[in-house]
Design a protein around this motif. Structure first.
Motif, short mmCIF file in Angstrom:
data_model
loop_
_atom_site.label_atom_id
_atom_site.label_comp_id
_atom_site.label_asym_id
_atom_site.label_seq_id
_atom_site.Cartn_x
_atom_site.Cartn_y
_atom_site.Cartn_z
N THR A 188 -6.38 0.11 -4.98
CA THR A 188 -5.57 1.30 -5.20
C THR A 188 -4.40 1.29 -4.22
O THR A 188 -4.16 0.30 -3.54
CB THR A 188 -6.43 2.58 -5.07
OG1 THR A 188 -5.65 3.70 -5.49
CG2 THR A 188 -6.92 2.82 -3.65
N ALA A 189 -3.66 2.39 -4.17
CA ALA A 189 -2.56 2.53 -3.21
C ALA A 189 -2.72 3.89 -2.54
O ALA A 189 -3.39 4.77 -3.07
CB ALA A 189 -1.21 2.45 -3.92
N ASP A 190 -2.06 4.05 -1.39
CA ASP A 190 -2.05 5.39 -0.78
C ASP A 190 -1.45 6.37 -1.78
O ASP A 190 -1.99 7.43 -2.04
CB ASP A 190 -1.32 5.38 0.57
CG ASP A 190 0.02 4.64 0.56
OD1 ASP A 190 0.43 4.12 -0.51
OD2 ASP A 190 0.67 4.58 1.63
N GLY A 191 -0.33 5.98 -2.38
CA GLY A 191 0.29 6.82 -3.41
C GLY A 191 1.41 6.05 -4.08
O GLY A 191 1.69 4.91 -3.71
N LEU A 201 -2.85 8.59 -4.67
CA LEU A 201 -3.88 7.98 -5.52
C LEU A 201 -5.20 7.81 -4.76
O LEU A 201 -6.27 8.00 -5.32
CB LEU A 201 -3.42 6.59 -5.97
CG LEU A 201 -2.44 6.57 -7.13
CD1 LEU A 201 -1.86 5.17 -7.29
CD2 LEU A 201 -3.11 6.99 -8.43
N LYS A 202 -5.10 7.46 -3.50
CA LYS A 202 -6.31 7.21 -2.71
C LYS A 202 -7.27 8.41 -2.74
O LYS A 202 -8.50 8.20 -2.87
CB LYS A 202 -5.89 6.84 -1.28
CG LYS A 202 -7.02 6.68 -0.26
CD LYS A 202 -7.77 5.39 -0.42
CE LYS A 202 -8.66 5.02 0.76
NZ LYS A 202 -9.49 6.02 1.35
N GLU A 220 -18.17 -1.82 -3.20
CA GLU A 220 -18.37 -2.26 -1.82
C GLU A 220 -17.13 -2.04 -0.97
O GLU A 220 -17.23 -1.71 0.20
CB GLU A 220 -18.77 -3.74 -1.81
CG GLU A 220 -20.15 -3.96 -2.43
CD GLU A 220 -20.47 -5.43 -2.68
OE1 GLU A 220 -19.68 -6.31 -2.27
OE2 GLU A 220 -21.52 -5.69 -3.33
N HIS A 221 -15.96 -2.26 -1.58
CA HIS A 221 -14.72 -2.10 -0.83
C HIS A 221 -13.65 -1.40 -1.66
O HIS A 221 -13.63 -1.52 -2.88
CB HIS A 221 -14.16 -3.46 -0.40
CG HIS A 221 -14.96 -4.12 0.67
ND1 HIS A 221 -15.01 -3.66 1.96
CD2 HIS A 221 -15.78 -5.20 0.62
CE1 HIS A 221 -15.81 -4.43 2.68
NE2 HIS A 221 -16.30 -5.37 1.89
N VAL A 222 -12.79 -0.70 -0.93
CA VAL A 222 -11.58 -0.14 -1.55
C VAL A 222 -10.40 -0.79 -0.85
O VAL A 222 -10.25 -0.67 0.38
CB VAL A 222 -11.54 1.40 -1.39
CG1 VAL A 222 -10.24 1.96 -1.98
CG2 VAL A 222 -12.75 2.04 -2.06
N LEU A 223 -9.60 -1.50 -1.62
CA LEU A 223 -8.47 -2.24 -1.07
C LEU A 223 -7.22 -1.41 -1.33
O LEU A 223 -6.91 -1.09 -2.48
CB LEU A 223 -8.42 -3.59 -1.80
CG LEU A 223 -7.37 -4.63 -1.42
CD1 LEU A 223 -7.47 -5.02 0.05
CD2 LEU A 223 -7.55 -5.87 -2.29
N VAL A 224 -6.51 -1.05 -0.24
CA VAL A 224 -5.45 -0.05 -0.38
C VAL A 224 -4.05 -0.64 -0.10
O VAL A 224 -3.79 -1.14 1.00
CB VAL A 224 -5.69 1.14 0.59
CG1 VAL A 224 -4.72 2.28 0.29
CG2 VAL A 224 -7.13 1.63 0.49
N VAL A 225 -3.19 -0.57 -1.10
CA VAL A 225 -1.80 -1.00 -0.95
C VAL A 225 -1.02 0.14 -0.31
O VAL A 225 -1.17 1.30 -0.70
CB VAL A 225 -1.19 -1.34 -2.33
CG1 VAL A 225 0.30 -1.66 -2.22
CG2 VAL A 225 -1.95 -2.48 -3.00
N LYS A 226 -0.18 -0.19 0.66
CA LYS A 226 0.65 0.85 1.27
C LYS A 226 1.93 0.97 0.46
O LYS A 226 2.71 0.04 0.39
CB LYS A 226 0.98 0.47 2.71
CG LYS A 226 1.44 1.64 3.53
CD LYS A 226 1.59 1.28 4.99
CE LYS A 226 1.07 2.44 5.81
NZ LYS A 226 0.44 2.09 7.02
N ARG A 227 2.12 2.09 -0.19
CA ARG A 227 3.31 2.28 -1.00
C ARG A 227 3.93 3.66 -0.74
O ARG A 227 5.10 3.79 -0.47
CB ARG A 227 2.97 2.12 -2.49
CG ARG A 227 4.01 2.63 -3.46
CD ARG A 227 5.31 1.86 -3.32
NE ARG A 227 6.39 2.44 -4.12
CZ ARG A 227 7.68 2.35 -3.81
NH1 ARG A 227 8.06 1.70 -2.71
NH2 ARG A 227 8.60 2.90 -4.57
N GLY A 228 3.11 4.70 -0.82
CA GLY A 228 3.64 6.06 -0.69
C GLY A 228 3.87 6.45 0.75
O GLY A 228 4.61 7.38 1.04
N GLU A 229 3.25 5.75 1.68
CA GLU A 229 3.32 6.06 3.12
C GLU A 229 2.77 7.46 3.40
O GLU A 229 3.09 8.06 4.43
CB GLU A 229 4.77 5.95 3.66
CG GLU A 229 5.47 4.63 3.38
CD GLU A 229 5.12 3.53 4.39
OE1 GLU A 229 4.57 3.84 5.45
OE2 GLU A 229 5.37 2.34 4.06
N ASN A 230 1.98 7.98 2.49
CA ASN A 230 1.36 9.29 2.72
C ASN A 230 0.08 9.10 3.54
O ASN A 230 -0.51 8.03 3.54
CB ASN A 230 1.05 9.98 1.37
CG ASN A 230 0.38 9.05 0.38
OD1 ASN A 230 0.81 7.93 0.17
ND2 ASN A 230 -0.70 9.53 -0.24
#
Ligand code: PRX
Length: 653
Positions: A188-191, A201-202, A220-230
C-alpha cells in the motif's frame, strides 16, 4: 438501456469508413479474419508464438477436456514480466520510455524500459526477502503510481499471484478480499493525491487488519510506499517501508519460467449475490490475447505512438490495457495518478497536449462529463496528436461518440468501442481500425479468433434484427479459469444456462449486418460509471446497519454515470426513533461508502414504509425502477399488496 432506445440507435445511419491514410499503415488487416476463420486454434497458436517469448514452446493449443475450465498452451512455459520488460531491453529498446507518469500535483517521472526492468528486478528480490514465493497471493492497494505497476510485475516475475484492490474500496472490502485470497502481503502507500489533497490509504489497511472476524487474517507484512507524505500509524514487525526494503534488495534477478496455466492474478468483481467473485486469470493465454488486442485494436506503432488508457490499475482495464498489453508490446504509455478534473476541469486534455498522446482509451462516463464542460474550456488545448480513440465499460451513445470524434479526435480519428469484461480478460468485440466501417453506438464485430452469438432464452441464435443474450460460443485464450475458491459458483454463474457456451450476463441485439449492439446487464448487476456493482452487495451493506429492517437497491438510468445507485429502505422504528428521514438517508449513504467504498454510495436513499413484494416474498425491483426512472408503474398484479407501489410513488412525490 430500454429496448425503444436501442431501436432508435439501430436506425443510426451514420457510417465512418476508415480514413485512407490510416488504412494504409494500419497494423490490422482483413487477413486476420481470414486466418482465424480458416483455423481458429492455429491462428491463436501463431499469435502466441509471434507476440510472446516462450522459455518452452507448447505442443497443444487448447485443452477443453476439462470444460468449463480451459487450458491454453498448457505445456508451454514463459515469464510474464520477462515478456513485458527484459526482452525489450535485450532487443535494444532499453532507452524507450515505458511510462510517462504524472502525479496529480504535477510532479512527473519518466521511466524507460531499462529502468522499469531494473526496478522490477529489485522489487522481485524485495518480495522474495519478505518471504513471498511461487503461488503466494499479494494484495496491492495503491494509487495509480509507478510502484503499482512495478509491484504487479514483480509479483508476476516470481510466480506469485496479485490481487489488486482499487484504492476507492473501504477497509471492510479490502479485508474480505485479503481473507478470500489468503494474502500474505499487502502493498500500500501512506496516501495518494486525489482532487487536490492527499487521500490516505494506510489507515484503511490498518483498519482492515484490525477488524474482528471469525478467522485471523493471513497477512505477515504490510509494505508501504511513501507517496502522500502523510502521518501514518506503524505496527512494528509487520509494517515495512518500500524505500528501505527496495534499497536493501539485490539488483540482479533472472526471470524463471512458469507454466502457461500458472495463475497470474485474481481480480474481484461484483456478481448477482452479495459476495464479490475472485476472477482467476492465468499467464500464457491471458498475455497472448492482451498483447494481440492491444496491438491490433489500438493500431499500436510502438516506435512512434504515445498511448494512454485512463483506467486505474485497480480495474481489469488497468490490468490489461495500462499494464500487461502495452508493456508486452513495448509501448510508451502515460500513467496519471489523479482525477480528470484536478486541479482544473480539463486536466486530461492538458496531459494529452503535454505528452502528445496519439491513442486515447477511456470510458463513456468521462466523455459525457467533458461534453457537459463545453468546447470552450477544451479548445484551449492542442489535441492534434490524437489519431485513434477507444471506449470501454458501457454502451456509448451516438451523440457522445460523435462529440468524442469531433472534439477529441479532430473529426477524423477512428473510435473503437470495445466490449469485454473482467471475466474475458481482454477485448472480445470491437471494430478493427483501418478495416471496419464504424457505426456510432455499436460495438460491432467479434475480434478475429473470437466466437460470439446472441441467443434467445431457449438457446437458439436470434435472426438479424433480433435481441437476446450475449454468449461466447468457443473458449478464448484470456478467458477466466474460475472463481477463486468457488468452482461451483463458477459453473453456476457462467455455464449453467447454455452449457459450454459462456453466458456473459449482457443483453444484446444483432442488426441486419450482423453487428452487435450491447443493451446492458440482464441480471442484478448495475453499471455505474463503467464499474460493476451488485444490488445484493449494497442491500446487504444497508441491512448491516442497526436502523435498517429491509432494503431494495436498483440501478436507475442516469445521464452522467449511465446508472446510479438508488436504495429503498424500511427502517426499524424502535432503533430509528428520533431521526428524520433526511438524517437516516444521509447516515445510510455514508454507511454504504464505509462498508463497500465511495463508488457504491447511493445517489439517493428513500425511506419507505414497505417494499413491493410478491406473495412468495420476492422483492419486485423492476417496479421500483419504474418509479425512479419516471415510467408508468408496470404490472402490480402479482404483488401481495397492490397498493404498496402507489404509496411509494406518493411518498416519493
Ligand atoms: O455490461 C458490460 C459492460 O461492462 C460489463 C463488464 O464490466 P467489468 O467487468 O467491470 O469490465 C469493464 C471493462 C471491460 C459488461 O458485462 N461493458 C463493457 N464494455 C462495454 C460494455 N457495455 C457496452 N459496451 C461496451 N463497450
Amino acid at each position: 438501456m430500454s429496448s425503444d432506445s436501442i431501436d432508435n440507435l439501430m436506425h443510426e445511419e451514420r457510417r465512418f469508413p476508415p480514413p485512407e491514410a490510416f488504412a494504409k499503415t494500419a497494423i490490422a488487416t482483413d487477413e486476420l479474419y481470414d486466418d482465424a476463420r480458416s483455423d481458429r486454434l492455429a491462428f491463436w497458436a501463431k499469435q502466441a508464438r509471434e507476440l510472446l517469448t516462450w522459455h518452452t514452446d507448447f505442443t497443444q493449443t487448447l485443452d477443453w477436456s476439462g470444460a468449463p475450465v480451459a487450458r491454453w498452451f498448457h505445456d508451454g512455459e514463459l515469464n510474464v514480466a520477462y515478456n513485458c520488460l527484459d526482452r525489450h531491453v535485450e532487443a535494444g529498446n532499453g532507452d524507450r520510455v515505458a511510462i510517462n507518469w504524472e502525479g496529480e500535483p504535477g510532479d512527473t517521472r519518466t521511466i524507460t524500459y531499462a529502468e522499469l526492468t531494473a526496478d522490477v528486478k529489485r522489487a522481485a528480490n524485495m518480495l522474495t526477502d519478505l518471504g513471498i514465493g511461487k503461488g503466494d497471493t499479494v494484495a496491492i492497494y495503491l494509487p495509480n503510481v509507478p510502484e503499482a505497476v512495478i509491484s504487479m510485475l514483480a509479483v508476476a516475475r516470481i510466480g506469485a499471484i496479485h490481487s489488486v484492490v482499487f484504492g476507492g474500496f473501504s477497509a471492510e472490502s479490502l479485508r474480505s478480499r485479503i481473507d478470500d485470497a489468503s494474502a500474505k502481503l499487502v502493498i500500500t502507500a501512506d496516501g495518494g493525491w486525489r482532487k487536490g489533497k492527499v487521500s490516505p490509504l494506510k489507515p484503511a489497511v490498518d483498519g482492515a487488519l484490525a477488524l474482528e472476524k471469525d478467522t485471523a487474517h493471513t497477512v505477515e507484512h504490510v509494505l508501504v510506499v511513501k507517496r502522500g507524505e502523510n502521518e501514518v500509524d506503524w505496527v512494528e514487525g509487520r509494517d515495512v517501508w518500500w524505500h528501505d526494503r527496495f534499497e536493501a534488495a539485490a539488483p540482479e534477478h533472472e526471470a524463471q519460467p512458469f507454466n502457461a496455466e500458472h495463475p497470474l492474478f485474481i481480480l474481484y468483481t461484483s456478481g448477482t449475490t452479495g459476495k464479490p467473485k475472485g476472477i482467476i486469470h492465468t499467464s500464457g493465454g491471458y498475455l497472448t490475447q492482451a498483447t494481440f488486442t492491444h496491438k491490433n485494436v489500438f493500431d499500436l506503432h510502438p516506435e512512434t505512438d504515445v498511448y494512454w488508457c485512463t483506467a486505474d490499475v485497480g480495474w481489469i482495464t488497468g490490468h490489461s490495457y495500462a499494464v500487461y498489453g502495452p508493456l508486452s508490446n513495448g509501448a510508451t504509455s502515460v500513467l496519471y495518478e489523479g482525477t480528470p478534473d484536478a486541479p482544473h476541469p480539463a486536466r486530461w486534455f492538458e496531459l494529452i497536449q503535454k505528452y502528445k498522446v496519439s491513442i486515447f482509451y477511456t470510458a463513456p462516463t468521462a466523455i459525457r462529463s467533458y461534453m457537459k464542460l463545453g468546447r470552450a474550456s477544451l479548445d484551449a488545448f492542442d489535441l492534434s496528436s490524437i489519431r485513434l480513440l477507444g471506449s470501454v465499460g458501457e454502451p456509448i451513445n451516438p451523440e457522445a461518440w460523435i462529440w468524442y470524434r469531433d472534439v477529441v479526435g479532430g473529426g477524423t480519428a477512428p473510435i473503437v468501442d470495445t466490449w469485454w469484461q473482467t471475466e474475458t480478460g481482454a477485448i472480445m468485440i470491437s471494430a478493427l481500425p483501418g478495416v471496419t466501417t464504424l457505426k456510432p453506438g455499436s460495438a460491432q464485430v467479434p475480434l478475429p479468433g473470437i466466437s460470439i452469438d446472441v441467443l434467445d432464452e431457449a438457446g437458439h441464435p436470434v435472426p438479424p434484427g433480433g435481441g437476446g443474450l450475449l454468449v461466447v460460443t468457443e473458449p478464448w485464450p484470456s478467458m477466466l479459469r474460475g472463481i477463486w475458491g468457488d468452482p461451483e459458483r463458477f459453473r453456476e454463474t457462467y455455464w449453467s444456462k447454455f452449457g459450454t457456451k459462456y453466458f456473459a450476463g449482457d443483453g444484446a441485439r444483432k442488426d441486419e449486418d450482423g453487428d452487435i449492439w450491447l443493451l446492458g446487464r440482464v441480471d442484478d448487476v448495475m453499471n455505474v460509471s463503467g464499474h460493476r456493482l451488485s444490488t445484493a452487495e449494497i442491500e446487504s451493506a444497508l441491512v448491516s446497519h442497526p436502523i435498517v429492517a429491509e432494503s431494495a437497491v436498483v440501478g436507475a438510468a442516469d445521464e452522467a454515470t449511465g446508472q446510479a445507485v438508488v436504495a429503498f429502505v424500511v427502517l426499524r422504528s424502535e432503533k430509528a426513533a428520533g431521526q428524520t428521514k433526511d438524517e437516516a438517508s444521509a447516515l445510510l449513504r455514508s454507511h454504504v461508502a464505509t462498508q463497500i467504498g465511495a463508488i457504491a454510495r447511493p445517489k439517493q436513499v428513500f425511506i419507505v414504509d414497505e417494499l413491493p413484494k410478491t406473495r412468495s416474498g420476492k422483492i419486485m425491483r423492476r417496479l421500483l425502477q419504474d418509479v425512479v426512472e419516471g415510467r408508468p408503474i408496470g404490472d402490480t398484479m402479482t404483488l401481495a399488496d397492490a397498493t404498496v407501489m402507489q404509496t411509494i410513488a406518493d411518498q416519493l412525490r
